[in-house]
Design an enzyme around this catalytic site. Structure first.
Site, PDB file in Angstrom:
ATOM      1  N   GLY A 158       0.918  -1.252  -0.113  1.00 32.34           N
ATOM      2  CA  GLY A 158      -0.022  -0.162   0.027  1.00 32.34           C
ATOM      3  C   GLY A 158       0.948   1.256  -0.009  1.00 32.34           C
ATOM      4  N   GLY A 160       0.801   5.645   0.895  1.00 32.79           N
ATOM      5  CA  GLY A 160       0.053   6.742   1.795  1.00 32.79           C
ATOM      6  C   GLY A 160       0.850   7.920   1.373  1.00 32.79           C
ATOM      7  N   LYS A 198       7.193  -0.407   6.630  1.00 31.88           N
ATOM      8  CA  LYS A 198       6.882   0.997   5.807  1.00 31.88           C
ATOM      9  C   LYS A 198       8.184   1.982   5.784  1.00 31.88           C
ATOM     10  CE  LYS A 198       3.799   4.601   7.365  1.00 31.88           C
ATOM     11  NZ  LYS A 198       2.724   5.175   7.878  1.00 31.88           N
ATOM     12  N   ASP A 208      -5.590   9.766  13.186  1.00 31.46           N
ATOM     13  CA  ASP A 208      -5.800   9.450  11.869  1.00 31.46           C
ATOM     14  C   ASP A 208      -6.591   8.395  11.534  1.00 31.46           C
ATOM     15  OD1 ASP A 208      -5.891  10.484   9.097  1.00 31.46           O
ATOM     16  OD2 ASP A 208      -4.033   9.587   8.611  1.00 31.46           O
ATOM     17  N   GLY A 248       4.415   7.455   3.173  1.00 30.08           N
ATOM     18  CA  GLY A 248       5.184   6.288   2.748  1.00 30.08           C
ATOM     19  C   GLY A 248       4.841   5.452   2.122  1.00 30.08           C
ATOM     20  N   HIS A 249       5.530   4.272   1.850  1.00 30.50           N
ATOM     21  CA  HIS A 249       5.122   3.056   0.995  1.00 30.50           C
ATOM     22  C   HIS A 249       5.203   2.049   1.944  1.00 30.50           C
ATOM     23  CE1 HIS A 249       5.094   5.469  -2.802  1.00 30.50           C
ATOM     24  NE2 HIS A 249       6.128   5.782  -2.313  1.00 30.50           N
ATOM     25  N   VAL A 250       4.361   0.950   1.554  1.00 29.44           N
ATOM     26  CA  VAL A 250       4.565  -0.116   2.775  1.00 29.44           C
ATOM     27  C   VAL A 250       4.925  -1.382   1.596  1.00 29.44           C
ATOM     28  CG1 VAL A 250       3.219  -1.590   4.290  1.00 29.44           C
ATOM     29  CG2 VAL A 250       2.959   0.679   4.263  1.00 29.44           C
TER      30      VAL A 250
END
Ligand SMILES: Nc1ncnc2c1ncn2[C@@H]1O[C@H](COP(=O)(O)OP(=O)(O)OP(=O)(O)O)[C@@H](O)[C@H]1O
Length: 545
Positions: free
Chosen positions: A155, A157, A183, A274, A160-162
């Site tokens: 995923g 966001g 992450k 969040d 960052g990237h996971v």
């Protein structure tokens, strides 16, 4: 036998399980063996139980549900993640290596799954990973000590990237390796370890477990954590073009688990700030699965200061009005922090408001303040806080559930439930006994069976297998047609396949996660009815001050 034409034509089919056997091995089957389609978020079960399983394997050594397969697709632009879960007593093998009971492994195109005393299946991925992905483009490290970072993206966001990661300590154990997630965040050095510090001090079944953090070169922070394999709640609810509600019982168990996480977080002085569908992960894409809160990127640790918060952060759609989002974006240039100082800041109850929005969506499929979908209208509507339970989507929802949502989406912070008092609300309290039982049976035990990093020596106590020869013939059934789900949108807002009924043109970019590119949704006037249209789109986190 190969894949049928029907399945190939179906865009929803993300992969297949093909029986692997010489033609003569199928002799004796009542019907020819067929491939089994894997569609988004839907479980394909293999086992002895004819009622529950899509592939019925009738050998006595096969468990009622022996293993499950599913595919998760973060969004339309991403490569799906394919998974197999071993839920058997006698075990399965993936490419000749045994899996641990309860373990979930990632599948790659061409992987062979062996169920003892039944035929092997080959997994065929419909959408395949191309190399030269993010790792190369963004210059991520491929190895950090005994961790290896793969090119598979789980995923992405705002921060960052996971990606999928493996721990090489497991590669030699002669068993299937455990998959982890990493992450990777790019940030100013001063902010590097904020999220990591908070996560490392937390330990709860409903909060993402972090194993290691590492500050690499070029200001990249690597947070190695459990890979949560059932996708996020957004993907789980996203059916065709909109979000679908779940049953009230399922909603209750989702809310109950989030409440457990929040009560723990707040007792530790941590505020998430969040909470949204995208940050709530499921261990398997099925009802009553364990839920895990992720993304502590803007979480605040108040344990030392116990002060209130003033920074305008969060995602407008889920954000409590006291946080101070302004409908007019230009206002931030001058106000920024001052905007919330005027209102004496906010506290941990902002998370309860977000839970109220989530509860509203899971119960009805409708976002409570969505309005015309623009961020300005969402912020304006949330400030007014008016709720209507008169729409058709609420008709089957109990009064207790409605009251719970109302008590969370309460503008007056004093009157809003907190993470402790929410447990005493009638919706929860009424079902307390059953919820607790279920929580311990399904959630706590699931954590206990999840392999731990330290756990290198796996031993499964196998009951003696029953050896019958020749192996009994498996009976196959296709999973329920995926088109069926496509045509039945429970909210009835958009009926896929009936464009004359509702013609929706979404003029936004196909890159769903780029919030700034979100344009308006045009609905033909005659087709606007009943309640606001809530098109599925991921909403990005804002960090204003
Ligand atoms: N441990 C995990 N296991 C599986 N999937 C994960 C995990 N962590 C995150 N994801 C997926 O990756 C997505 C992005 O991760 P995350 O929310 O942490 O990034 P972000 O940059 O902080 O996003 P945001 O814009 O929401 O702040 C999530 O929505 C979720 O679908």
């Amino acid at each position: 036998m190969g894949i049928g034409d029907l399945a190939l034509a179906d865009r929803e089919v993300l992969g297949y399980l093909e029986p692997v056997a010489a033609e003569n091995e199928f002799l004796g089957c009542k019907e020819p063996l067929a491939a089994v389609a894997i569609t988004k978020n839907k479980l394909v079960k293999m086992g002895r139980n004819e009622r529950e399983c899509d592939v019925v394997l009738s050998h006595p050594s096969v468990s009622s549900v022996h293993c499950m397969f599913w595919a998760i697709r973060f969004d339309e632009d991403s490569v799906p993640m394919y998974y197999v879960n071993d839920c058997s007593l006698n075990g399965i093998q993936l490419n000749g290596l045994s899996m641990k009971r309860g373990q979930t492994c990632l599948l790659d195109d061409g992987d062979i799954i062996t169920v003892p005393n039944a035929i092997d299946y080959r997994f065929v991925a419909r959408i395949k990973l191309t190399t030269n992905g993010l790792v190369e483009q963004l210059g991520f490290q491929k190895n950090v000590e005994n961790w290896h970072i793969t090119s598979k993206v789980v995923g992405s966001g705002t921060f960052g990237h996971v990606l999928v990661a493996n721990n090489t300590a497991f590669a030699n154990s002669g068993r299937q390796a455990i998959n982890f997630a990493v992450k990777i965040i790019k940030m100013k050095p001063s902010r590097l370890d904020k999220e990591a510090k908070i996560l490392l001090k937390l330990a709860h079944p409903n909060i993402i477990k972090v194993h290691k953090t590492f500050a690499g070169s070029s200001d990249h922070l690597y947070i190695f954590q459990d890979l949560i394999t059932g996708g996020d709640l957004f993907s789980y609810l996203a059916k065709s073009d909109c979000l679908s509600p779940v049953s009230e019982t399922e909603a209750l168990l989702i809310v109950y688990q989030i409440l457990h996480a929040l009560r723990y977080l707040h007792s530790q002085g941590v505020v998430h700030r969040d909470l949204k569908l995208d940050n709530i992960l499921l261990c398997t894409p099925e009802p009553c699965a364990r839920i895990v809160l992720a993304d502590f990127g803007i979480a605040k640790d108040l344990s030392s200061s116990r002060s209130r918060m003033h920074t305008v952060v969060g995602t407008p759609e889920y954000c409590a009005p006291e946080v101070g989002f302004k409908a007019d974006r230009t206002a931030y240039k001058e106000f920024a922090r001052a905007a919330t100082f005027e209102q004496q800041g906010y506290d941990a109850k902002c998370d309860l408001w977000s839970l109220g929005v989530i509860a509203h969506i899971v119960l009805t499929g409708i976002s409570p303040f969505y309005g015309d979908g623009s961020e300005a209208s969402i912020i304006r509507n949330a400030k007014v806080g008016s709720l209507s339970f008169s729409s058709r989507q609420w008709s089957k929802v109990s009064d207790h559930a409605k009251s719970f949502v109302r008590r969370l989406l309460e503008i007056d912070v004093q009157k809003r439930l907190d993470s402790r008092s929410a447990f005493h609300h009638s919706w929860i309290a009424k079902h307390k006994g059953q919820l607790e039982k279920l929580y311990h049976k399904r959630i706590v035990q699931d954590v206990e069976t999840t392999p731990k990093v330290e756990e290198l020596d796996w031993k499964r106590k196998l009951p003696k297998t029953v050896n019958l020869s020749p192996s009994t013939v498996p009976k196959k059934r296709w999973p329920k047609s995926t088109t069926e789900t496509l045509f039945s949108c429970p909210r009835g807002l958009i009926r896929q396949g009936s464009p004359s009924f509702l013609d929706v043109i979404a003029t936004r970019s196909s890159t769903l996660w780029n919030y700034s590119k979100l344009n308006s949704i045009i609905v033909k006037p005659m087709l606007c009815f009943e309640c606001s249209l809530y098109k599925k789109s991921r909403q990005k986190t804002w960090l204003i001050a």
